[in-house]
Design an enzyme around this catalytic site. Sequence first.
Site, PDB file in Angstrom:
ATOM      1  CE  LYS A   1      -4.263  -1.636   2.169  1.00 36.96           C
ATOM      2  NZ  LYS A   1      -5.262  -1.347   3.216  1.00 36.96           N
TER       3      LYS A   1
ATOM      4  CG  ASP B   1      -8.609   1.093   3.465  1.00 37.63           C
ATOM      5  OD1 ASP B   1      -9.463   0.269   3.101  1.00 37.63           O
ATOM      6  OD2 ASP B   1      -7.382   0.862   3.390  1.00 37.63           O
TER       7      ASP B   1
END
Length: 278
Positions: free
Chosen positions: A68, A104
């Site tokens: 990520k 997210d």
Amino acid sequence: MIDVTTELYGIIGNPVRHSLSPMIHNKAFRKMGLNAVYLAFEVKDLKEAIDGIRGLGIRGVSVTLPFKNQIIPFLDKVEEVAGKIQAVNTLLNEGEKLIGYNTDWRGALEALEEKVDLKGKRVVLLGAGGAARAIGFALKTRDCEVIISNRTMEKGARLAKELMCIHQPLSSIEGLKADVIINATSAGMYPYDEESPLPKKVLEKGMTVMDIVYKPLQTKLLREAEEIGCLTINGLEMLSRQGAAQLEIWTGKRPGVLQIKNDLRRALSTQIHRREEG
Ligand code: ATR
């Protein structure tokens, strides 16, 4: 029907075999009537994977651990909040440019704001890892007071400094007043189901308590919060909405969150049954 016009999507990470994303996204593509497939790619060399995405014209990619953060230098553009979080979980391949997003933080905000108006609220965010970072920066986009509370002091203080907010060590959280408590730690996650990040006496009737843990769905924290009369939000809410936000970035169309939630609930209960049998 897979044919010459089928668009390819996928997830890159290592490991990825446990991922629920292929199931969610393939079902959603079918429901949305899109000619697309989504596969899981267990990646060893990130640079080679990026070259593959560009070279093959893969339209959209989910990014999971451990990439990520590592992926950022390989991208042409990164959405503002994802840049602040320093984590990208979604790639869009548009006009031969790779654009990085983070869904997210959006998923967490949507899950919260469906139940509570954050304006002017005091929000205690437990944790200082990747999930807490994403949620912390999400909360910073809203007009609320954020307090970070982490088990390891230095990590909590570091994130609080970045977010320009207070850090209160998790060990001295008793007596802390909060309107909203968010668990962004892994405390309570299977196989540590009998753990909670907080003693029950910290919870008060009327608080909103959100847990990002979704294995199990009903964590000890949420069970105790319900017993006390708090409003609770389980881990499925953020998870389903971050997936819906990915689909929207890729296709321009918003899929039904309820459908994704139901698919996830079924998949999670199958995993639990398999575990019990195994
Ligand atoms: P993620 O990327 O999912 O956030 P992470 O970066 O490993 O995962 O961070 C995990 C977070 O959960 C950390 O804040 C960790 O606290 P420490 O910084 O003290 O390690 C927190 N955590 C994990 N298990 C915990 C437990 N049993 N009680 C309290 N906090 C816990």
